[in-house]
Write an enzyme that holds these catalytic residues in place. Structure first.
Site, PDB file in Angstrom:
ATOM      1  N   GLN A 140       1.036  -1.193  -0.082  1.00 13.61           N
ATOM      2  CA  GLN A 140       0.219  -0.133   0.072  1.00 13.61           C
ATOM      3  C   GLN A 140       0.880   1.152   0.073  1.00 13.61           C
ATOM      4  O   GLN A 140       0.450   2.303  -0.063  1.00 13.61           O
ATOM      5  CB  GLN A 140      -0.942  -0.239   1.127  1.00 13.61           C
ATOM      6  CG  GLN A 140      -1.810  -1.269   1.174  1.00 13.61           C
ATOM      7  CD  GLN A 140      -2.501  -1.314   2.558  1.00 13.61           C
ATOM      8  OE1 GLN A 140      -3.565  -0.721   2.790  1.00 13.61           O
ATOM      9  NE2 GLN A 140      -1.916  -2.183   3.561  1.00 13.61           N
ATOM     10  N   ASN A 141       2.106   1.250   0.290  1.00 14.28           N
ATOM     11  CA  ASN A 141       3.118   2.135   0.339  1.00 14.28           C
ATOM     12  C   ASN A 141       3.512   2.830  -1.089  1.00 14.28           C
ATOM     13  O   ASN A 141       3.489   1.891  -2.107  1.00 14.28           O
ATOM     14  CB  ASN A 141       4.429   1.763   0.988  1.00 14.28           C
ATOM     15  CG  ASN A 141       4.043   1.314   2.376  1.00 14.28           C
ATOM     16  OD1 ASN A 141       3.026   1.538   2.907  1.00 14.28           O
ATOM     17  ND2 ASN A 141       4.774   0.516   2.951  1.00 14.28           N
ATOM     18  N   CYS A 191      -1.985  15.768 -20.420  1.00 15.40           N
ATOM     19  CA  CYS A 191      -1.478  14.910 -21.807  1.00 15.40           C
ATOM     20  C   CYS A 191      -1.058  13.603 -21.491  1.00 15.40           C
ATOM     21  O   CYS A 191      -0.621  12.674 -22.251  1.00 15.40           O
ATOM     22  CB  CYS A 191      -0.411  15.746 -22.577  1.00 15.40           C
ATOM     23  SG  CYS A 191       1.209  15.945 -21.709  1.00 15.40           S
ATOM     24  N   CYS A 228       3.140  20.674 -16.399  1.00 13.94           N
ATOM     25  CA  CYS A 228       3.909  19.971 -17.505  1.00 13.94           C
ATOM     26  C   CYS A 228       4.788  20.652 -18.596  1.00 13.94           C
ATOM     27  O   CYS A 228       4.325  21.785 -19.128  1.00 13.94           O
ATOM     28  CB  CYS A 228       2.598  19.115 -18.295  1.00 13.94           C
ATOM     29  SG  CYS A 228       3.313  18.224 -19.639  1.00 13.94           S
ATOM     30  N   GLY A 251       2.857  -4.471   8.842  1.00 18.85           N
ATOM     31  CA  GLY A 251       2.652  -2.931   9.435  1.00 18.85           C
ATOM     32  C   GLY A 251       1.482  -2.372   8.818  1.00 18.85           C
ATOM     33  O   GLY A 251       1.657  -1.473   8.027  1.00 18.85           O
ATOM     34  N   ASN A 306       3.303  -6.686  13.537  1.00 18.57           N
ATOM     35  CA  ASN A 306       2.747  -5.358  13.968  1.00 18.57           C
ATOM     36  C   ASN A 306       3.047  -5.444  15.576  1.00 18.57           C
ATOM     37  O   ASN A 306       2.382  -6.107  16.120  1.00 18.57           O
ATOM     38  CB  ASN A 306       1.473  -5.480  13.686  1.00 18.57           C
ATOM     39  CG  ASN A 306       0.884  -3.806  13.678  1.00 18.57           C
ATOM     40  OD1 ASN A 306       1.260  -3.126  14.333  1.00 18.57           O
ATOM     41  ND2 ASN A 306       0.303  -3.412  12.429  1.00 18.57           N
ATOM     42  N   ALA A 318       8.372  -4.002  12.600  1.00 17.69           N
ATOM     43  CA  ALA A 318       8.929  -4.752  11.257  1.00 17.69           C
ATOM     44  C   ALA A 318      10.338  -5.137  11.123  1.00 17.69           C
ATOM     45  O   ALA A 318      10.932  -6.509  10.675  1.00 17.69           O
ATOM     46  CB  ALA A 318       8.419  -3.988  10.159  1.00 17.69           C
ATOM     47  N   CYS A 362       2.908  20.380 -22.167  1.00 16.92           N
ATOM     48  CA  CYS A 362       1.626  21.045 -22.539  1.00 16.92           C
ATOM     49  C   CYS A 362       1.201  22.011 -21.539  1.00 16.92           C
ATOM     50  O   CYS A 362       0.251  22.708 -21.880  1.00 16.92           O
ATOM     51  CB  CYS A 362       0.671  20.015 -22.734  1.00 16.92           C
ATOM     52  SG  CYS A 362      -0.033  19.203 -21.342  1.00 16.92           S
ATOM     53  N   HIS A 410      -1.332   1.539  -4.265  1.00 16.42           N
ATOM     54  CA  HIS A 410      -1.724   3.064  -4.275  1.00 16.42           C
ATOM     55  C   HIS A 410      -0.822   3.977  -4.995  1.00 16.42           C
ATOM     56  O   HIS A 410      -0.628   5.093  -4.936  1.00 16.42           O
ATOM     57  CB  HIS A 410      -1.655   3.584  -2.796  1.00 16.42           C
ATOM     58  CG  HIS A 410      -2.861   2.873  -1.917  1.00 16.42           C
ATOM     59  ND1 HIS A 410      -2.518   2.512  -0.613  1.00 16.42           N
ATOM     60  CD2 HIS A 410      -4.082   2.274  -2.235  1.00 16.42           C
ATOM     61  CE1 HIS A 410      -3.730   2.076  -0.215  1.00 16.42           C
ATOM     62  NE2 HIS A 410      -4.560   1.757  -1.132  1.00 16.42           N
TER      63      HIS A 410
HETATM   64  N1  APR Z   1       6.754  -1.972  12.324  1.00 10.52           N
HETATM   65  C1  APR Z   1       5.548  -2.611  12.096  1.00 10.52           C
HETATM   66  N2  APR Z   1       4.389  -1.898  12.131  1.00 10.52           N
HETATM   67  C2  APR Z   1       4.148  -0.878  12.567  1.00 10.52           C
HETATM   68  C3  APR Z   1       5.323   0.012  13.057  1.00 10.52           C
HETATM   69  C4  APR Z   1       6.583  -0.790  13.146  1.00 10.52           C
HETATM   70  N3  APR Z   1       7.686  -0.106  13.245  1.00 10.52           N
HETATM   71  N4  APR Z   1       4.969   1.248  13.644  1.00 10.52           N
HETATM   72  C5  APR Z   1       3.615   1.235  13.311  1.00 10.52           C
HETATM   73  N5  APR Z   1       3.119   0.213  12.792  1.00 10.52           N
HETATM   74  C6  APR Z   1       1.756  -0.267  12.650  1.00 10.52           C
HETATM   75  C7  APR Z   1       0.659   0.379  13.212  1.00 10.52           C
HETATM   76  O1  APR Z   1       0.433  -0.130  14.221  1.00 10.52           O
HETATM   77  C8  APR Z   1      -0.375   0.419  12.170  1.00 10.52           C
HETATM   78  O2  APR Z   1      -0.973  -0.786  12.300  1.00 10.52           O
HETATM   79  O3  APR Z   1       1.641  -0.063  11.019  1.00 10.52           O
HETATM   80  C9  APR Z   1       0.337   0.434  10.646  1.00 10.52           C
HETATM   81  C10 APR Z   1       0.214   1.759  10.274  1.00 10.52           C
HETATM   82  O4  APR Z   1      -1.194   2.101   9.843  1.00 10.52           O
HETATM   83  P1  APR Z   1      -1.667   3.113   8.627  1.00 10.52           P
HETATM   84  O5  APR Z   1      -0.633   4.243   9.023  1.00 10.52           O
HETATM   85  O6  APR Z   1      -3.095   3.125   8.704  1.00 10.52           O
HETATM   86  O7  APR Z   1      -1.090   2.277   7.507  1.00 10.52           O
HETATM   87  P2  APR Z   1      -1.686   1.646   6.209  1.00 10.52           P
HETATM   88  O8  APR Z   1      -2.496   0.368   6.921  1.00 10.52           O
HETATM   89  O9  APR Z   1      -0.725   1.251   5.404  1.00 10.52           O
HETATM   90  O10 APR Z   1      -2.744   2.595   5.654  1.00 10.52           O
HETATM   91  C11 APR Z   1      -3.143   2.156   4.476  1.00 10.52           C
HETATM   92  O11 APR Z   1      -4.271   4.370   4.236  1.00 10.52           O
HETATM   93  O12 APR Z   1      -4.053   6.852   4.097  1.00 10.52           O
HETATM   94  C12 APR Z   1      -4.016   5.579   3.507  1.00 10.52           C
HETATM   95  O13 APR Z   1      -3.160   5.512   1.395  1.00 10.52           O
HETATM   96  C13 APR Z   1      -2.748   5.450   2.585  1.00 10.52           C
HETATM   97  O14 APR Z   1      -1.541   3.194   2.027  1.00 10.52           O
HETATM   98  C14 APR Z   1      -2.237   4.160   3.157  1.00 10.52           C
HETATM   99  C15 APR Z   1      -3.839   3.435   3.529  1.00 10.52           C
END
Ligand code: APR
Length: 268
Positions: free
Chosen positions: A104-105, A133, A151, A191, A217, A236, A154, A122
């Site tokens: 998702q990153n 364009c 751009c 995460g 997590n 992580a 264009c 994403h």
């Molecule tokens: N290691 C592992 N997990 C971690 C750590 C760490 N060091 N620190 C925090 N976390 C966990 C938190 O407990 C939480 O569950 O990472 C998660 C972060 O949650 P979000 O910020 O909601 O991230 P994510 O689930 O990827 O968000 C999904 O939301 O805003 C949108 O597009 C954006 O891709 C993103 C989507």
């Protein structure tokens, strides 16, 4: 908190004997690289209004939206480096222990760590796209001193090529993710809160198809008490480093160095 060795070894054995493992990663995997998450401790949405990343708002207020986008995603992200979690996943891919990553990153850290089979649900913050364009640019070739960026071909408005709230998920990562729910016998969730649709459906669909779920997590998520089979309650980077030492004890340090060499070549 440290995870007991027995649970780690159990998770490592499942990963080692898996036919096809998919890693499903979220913002938490990059926290130890210095990139804040969106929710939870130090979350971006506690400091910024997520409305700024809604596509309708961006189209009506491009300069205002771009000011925040630059602050959040470009002033800090660019300097971030992969942490051991990204590096171990890249090593698992090299060793044939990881089929693909659905992330998702948008921070490009999986690619910087050397992973190739990465599907970005994403999009990616490295690319900008012209809404008129369709020409795409690497963000490093565009000055963000005057916002919104335009751009050079264009004069159209440039937008980061990542998915804003209210936009469709690109078909390539969407198809790769749904295929993964059918072919994966293990999903390694790292995460993510599991808050955001439709990314959060992937582990549930895979579970319904018989996959085992391993989750890393430090806090419980929407998956932990519903579908997670092995919960590694930890960060992580730290947890994946421990897993890596069990999965490939001898080579990680050398490859770690080779990955660092790789990062130096690419000027990271
Ligand atoms: N290691 C592992 N997990 C971690 C750590 C760490 N060091 N620190 C925090 N976390 C966990 C938190 O407990 C939480 O569950 O990472 C998660 C972060 O949650 P979000 O910020 O909601 O991230 P994510 O689930 O990827 O968000 C999904 O939301 O805003 C949108 O597009 C954006 O891709 C993103 C989507």
């Amino acid at each position: 908190m440290s995870i007991d060795q027995k649970t780690l070894i159990n998770a490592a054995n499942i990963l080692r004997s898996s036919r096809f493992t998919t890693a499903h990663t979220g913002a938490g995997i990059s926290v130890e690289s210095g990139i804040p998450p969106f929710r939870g401790e130090g979350g971006l949405w506690d400091r910024y209004d997520s409305r700024l990343l809604e596509i309708d708002y961006f189209m009506e207020n491009p300069a205002k939206s771009w000011k925040t986008i630059k602050e959040i995603f470009y002033d800090h992200f660019g300097k971030a480096k992969p942490n051991p979690a990204h590096l171990v996943l890249a090593e698992m891919e090299r060793k044939g222990m990881l089929g693909r990553i659905i992330t998702q990153n948008i921070d490009n850290l999986h690619q910087k760590a050397g992973s190739h089979n990465v599907f970005e649900f994403h999009g990616n913050s490295q690319r900008l796209i012209c809404l008129h364009c369709g020409k795409t640019y690497d963000v490093d070739e565009i000055s963000l001193d005057h916002l919104p960026p335009k751009c050079s071909h264009c004069g159209g408005l440039l937008k980061p090529d990542f998915v804003f709230f209210g936009e469709q998920i690109p078909s390539e990562p969407l198809n790769a993710a749904y295929e993964a729910t059918k072919i994966s016998d293990v999903i390694l969730i790292i995460g993510t809160t599991g808050e955001v649709m439709p990314a959060n459906q992937i582990p549930f669909l895979a579970k319904n198809n018989g996959a085992q779920i391993i989750e890393i997590n430090p806090k419980e998520s929407h998956f932990t008490n519903t579908i997670t089979d092995i919960y590694l309650e930890g960060k992580a980077g730290e947890t994946m480093e421990q897993l890596g030492k069990i999965l490939f004890p001898a080579s990680l340090d050398n490859d770690h160095d080779s990955v660092n060499q790789n990062l130096k070549i690419h000027g990271q």
